[in-house]
Motif scaffolding. Structure first.
Motif, short mmCIF file in Angstrom:
data_model
loop_
_atom_site.label_atom_id
_atom_site.label_comp_id
_atom_site.label_asym_id
_atom_site.label_seq_id
_atom_site.Cartn_x
_atom_site.Cartn_y
_atom_site.Cartn_z
N ALA A 113 -30.93 82.46 15.78
CA ALA A 113 -29.55 82.17 15.30
C ALA A 113 -29.54 80.95 14.20
O ALA A 113 -28.71 80.91 13.25
N HIS A 114 -30.44 79.78 14.34
CA HIS A 114 -30.80 78.82 13.40
C HIS A 114 -31.26 79.36 12.12
O HIS A 114 -30.79 78.86 11.06
N ARG A 115 -32.06 80.23 12.08
CA ARG A 115 -32.64 80.93 11.13
C ARG A 115 -31.58 81.57 10.28
O ARG A 115 -31.38 81.41 8.98
N GLY B 9 -24.59 82.09 19.82
CA GLY B 9 -23.32 81.44 19.80
C GLY B 9 -23.23 79.78 20.06
O GLY B 9 -22.84 78.92 19.35
N ALA B 10 -24.14 79.41 20.91
CA ALA B 10 -24.28 77.98 21.19
C ALA B 10 -25.07 77.21 20.16
O ALA B 10 -24.41 75.86 19.81
N VAL B 11 -25.90 77.76 19.54
CA VAL B 11 -26.66 77.07 18.27
C VAL B 11 -25.52 76.94 17.29
O VAL B 11 -25.47 76.06 16.35
N ARG B 12 -24.96 78.38 16.80
CA ARG B 12 -24.01 78.33 15.96
C ARG B 12 -22.77 77.13 16.02
O ARG B 12 -22.51 76.50 15.02
N GLU B 13 -22.41 77.03 17.15
CA GLU B 13 -21.23 76.00 17.41
C GLU B 13 -21.76 74.61 17.21
O GLU B 13 -21.17 73.80 16.58
N ALA B 14 -22.95 74.29 17.40
CA ALA B 14 -23.47 73.00 17.43
C ALA B 14 -23.78 72.73 16.17
O ALA B 14 -23.50 71.62 15.46
N LEU B 15 -24.35 73.75 15.27
CA LEU B 15 -24.68 73.68 13.99
C LEU B 15 -23.38 73.40 13.00
O LEU B 15 -23.35 72.89 12.14
N ASP B 16 -22.32 74.26 13.27
CA ASP B 16 -20.98 74.29 12.69
C ASP B 16 -20.48 72.74 12.87
O ASP B 16 -19.72 72.22 11.81
N HIS B 17 -20.47 72.24 14.14
CA HIS B 17 -20.07 71.00 14.53
C HIS B 17 -20.73 69.73 13.23
O HIS B 17 -20.03 69.04 12.83
N LEU B 18 -22.00 69.85 13.35
CA LEU B 18 -22.95 69.12 12.50
C LEU B 18 -22.36 69.24 11.01
O LEU B 18 -22.32 68.17 10.37
N ARG B 19 -22.25 70.46 10.49
CA ARG B 19 -21.93 70.61 9.14
C ARG B 19 -20.51 69.84 8.90
O ARG B 19 -20.20 69.52 7.96
N GLY B 20 -19.55 70.29 9.81
CA GLY B 20 -18.32 69.89 9.75
C GLY B 20 -18.27 68.19 9.76
O GLY B 20 -17.20 67.42 9.21
N GLN B 21 -19.20 67.42 10.13
CA GLN B 21 -19.31 65.92 10.24
C GLN B 21 -20.01 65.47 8.80
O GLN B 21 -20.66 64.39 8.91
N GLY B 22 -20.70 66.52 8.15
CA GLY B 22 -21.31 66.25 6.88
C GLY B 22 -22.65 66.42 6.66
O GLY B 22 -23.28 66.03 5.60
N ALA B 23 -23.50 66.92 7.64
CA ALA B 23 -24.89 67.31 7.87
C ALA B 23 -25.00 68.20 6.81
O ALA B 23 -24.42 69.20 6.55
N ALA B 24 -26.19 67.99 5.77
CA ALA B 24 -26.61 69.10 4.90
C ALA B 24 -28.08 69.14 5.06
O ALA B 24 -28.78 70.18 4.53
N ALA B 25 -28.69 68.37 6.08
CA ALA B 25 -30.26 68.63 6.04
C ALA B 25 -30.61 68.58 7.75
O ALA B 25 -31.21 67.77 8.16
N PRO B 26 -30.00 69.34 8.72
CA PRO B 26 -30.22 69.29 9.92
C PRO B 26 -31.86 70.15 10.49
O PRO B 26 -32.30 70.81 9.51
N VAL B 27 -32.18 69.56 11.44
CA VAL B 27 -33.53 70.02 11.89
C VAL B 27 -33.59 70.47 13.42
O VAL B 27 -32.68 69.74 14.17
N LEU B 28 -34.09 71.34 13.68
CA LEU B 28 -34.15 71.95 14.99
C LEU B 28 -35.41 71.63 15.69
O LEU B 28 -36.46 71.92 15.09
N VAL B 29 -35.35 71.17 16.81
CA VAL B 29 -36.52 71.01 17.94
C VAL B 29 -36.22 71.71 19.04
O VAL B 29 -35.21 71.78 19.94
N VAL B 30 -37.22 72.78 19.29
CA VAL B 30 -36.97 74.02 20.39
C VAL B 30 -38.49 74.08 21.03
O VAL B 30 -39.56 73.82 20.30
N PRO B 31 -38.32 74.34 21.98
CA PRO B 31 -39.80 74.67 22.99
C PRO B 31 -40.44 75.88 22.12
O PRO B 31 -39.83 76.86 21.71
N ASP B 32 -41.89 75.70 22.12
CA ASP B 32 -42.56 77.04 21.67
C ASP B 32 -42.55 77.98 22.93
O ASP B 32 -43.68 78.00 23.64
N SER B 33 -41.71 78.67 23.08
CA SER B 33 -41.37 79.49 24.17
C SER B 33 -41.04 80.72 23.83
O SER B 33 -40.52 81.14 22.95
N SER B 34 -41.59 81.84 24.84
CA SER B 34 -40.96 83.39 24.81
C SER B 34 -39.80 83.76 25.44
O SER B 34 -39.46 84.79 25.70
#
Length: 360
Positions: free
Chosen positions: A215-217, A180-205
């Protein structure tokens, strides 16, 4: 001047501990009467009870906590370990604003309930904690199939950790809605016009990071956008900065950056500027971060907080319910995250007004 130098090079002798018998002698009461007065038991007059208590205060008497805890069958110690940092020196996690706040809040929550917190090395072997009188343990951000969690549960020690232990006897969980947190952040970015977001995430299990990537996928697929992910090999500002540089200089030019790996907001902004991006005009930026500096950068950086104080409070409360009240059924708490929108993720049009909505 040290104590030794004030006494001719010799350390000052320790101050003798005031005993219960000393208080009784000073107050002219029996030891049994003073004990009852201090413990709130016995049939004593208010005058006698107050006399005993006032004498104890004046003399600086403190009950013997060790003896009291042994009588209660409990050491009042809660262990604390960060599973995500198992491969790093065991105090490295304190360099993270999130884990620093989570650790401090856990210690404070435990102390308010009469427990002390014991820091344990991440990736610890059972031999390192088996002889400690731990009443319970908090395992923050365990990795998949974390051996520490398994060893603690096998030893019958109550554990509070993430949702991966849901329904297991002896375990409680506190978690956040990573998806839900990832979707909220991405929805906010898209609402500001983002069309090519990139996710930076730890390589973690850890469960949190696995859910964030999933969620990003799903979000990218639902909006017909390419899934652009850069993974960070290890914790720390250096590796995250290098991952951000890779995200900004790789194929295609992103117009939004969502950094789930915790990093210094000023450093992320500096990387963007060095590679020719103006924030927020060229690049919208949102960080998953508890760093207070985010509100004071130029521009101020939008952050998504996991609310570590709420996580700590819920986790300790669950353990106390087990230890003090004998709760046996598994319990869990889902803590709401908080998106603090600031200028780094708000794009204005040339007339100064915000965009009308997301791109078609």
């Amino acid at each position: 001047m040290t104590e030794a130098s004030r006494h001719g090079g010799q350390p000052s002798p320790p101050v003798p501990r005031v005993r219960l018998v000393d208080v009784a002698r000073e107050a002219g009461l029996s030891k049994t009467t003073v004990s009852a007065a201090l413990n709130g038991t016995g049939r004593l007059s208010p005058e006698v009870r107050e006399k005993a208590r006032e004498t104890a205060r004046r003399m600086g008497y403190r009950p013997n906590a060790t003896a009291r805890h042994l009588r209660a069958g409990r050491a009042r110690l809660i262990g604390y370990v960060v599973g995500e940092f198992a491969a790093t020196p065991w105090t490295t996690f304190l360099e993270s604003p999130y884990f620093a706040r989570l650790t401090g809040a856990t210690a404070a929550a435990a102390l308010r309930r009469g427990y002390a917190m014991v820091l344990l090395p991440a990736g610890t072997l059972q031999s390192e904690w088996a002889d400690l009188s731990l009443d319970a343990v908090v395992v923050a951000d365990p990795v998949a199939d974390d051996p520490v969690v398994e060893a603690l549960l096998a030893a019958g020690i109550p554990v509070s950790t993430d949702r991966s232990v849901e329904g297991r006897p002896g375990a409680s969980w506190v978690d956040v809605d990573a998806a839900g947190a990832v979707r909220e952040a991405l929805d906010h970015l898209r609402g500001q016009g983002a069309a090519a977001p990139v996710l930076v995430v730890p390589d973690s299990s850890t469960r949190f990071h696995v859910e964030a990537v999933a969620a990003h996928r799903e979000w990218c697929a639902a909006h017909g956008l390419p899934e652009r992910v850069v993974r960070v090999a290890e914790p720390g500002n250096g590796p995250v900065v290098r991952a951000v540089e890779s995200a900004l200089t790789g194929p295609g030019r992103p117009d939004a950056l969502l950094v789930v790996a915790e990093a210094s907001p000023p450093l992320v902004l500096d990387v963007a500027r060095r590679h020719g991006y103006e924030v927020p005009d060229d690049l919208l930026v949102v960080l998953f971060s508890e760093d207070a500096a985010a509100a004071h950068t130029e521009p101020p950086v939008t952050t998504l907080s996991l609310r570590p104080e709420a996580i700590a409070e819920a986790g300790v409360e669950q353990l106390v319910e087990v230890l003090e009240h004998g709760r046996r059924e598994p319990a869990g708490t889902l803590v709401a995250t908080r998106l603090d929108v600031r200028a780094s993720s708000v794009r204005s049009r040339s007339d100064g007004s915000p965009p009308a909505g997301p791109p078609p």
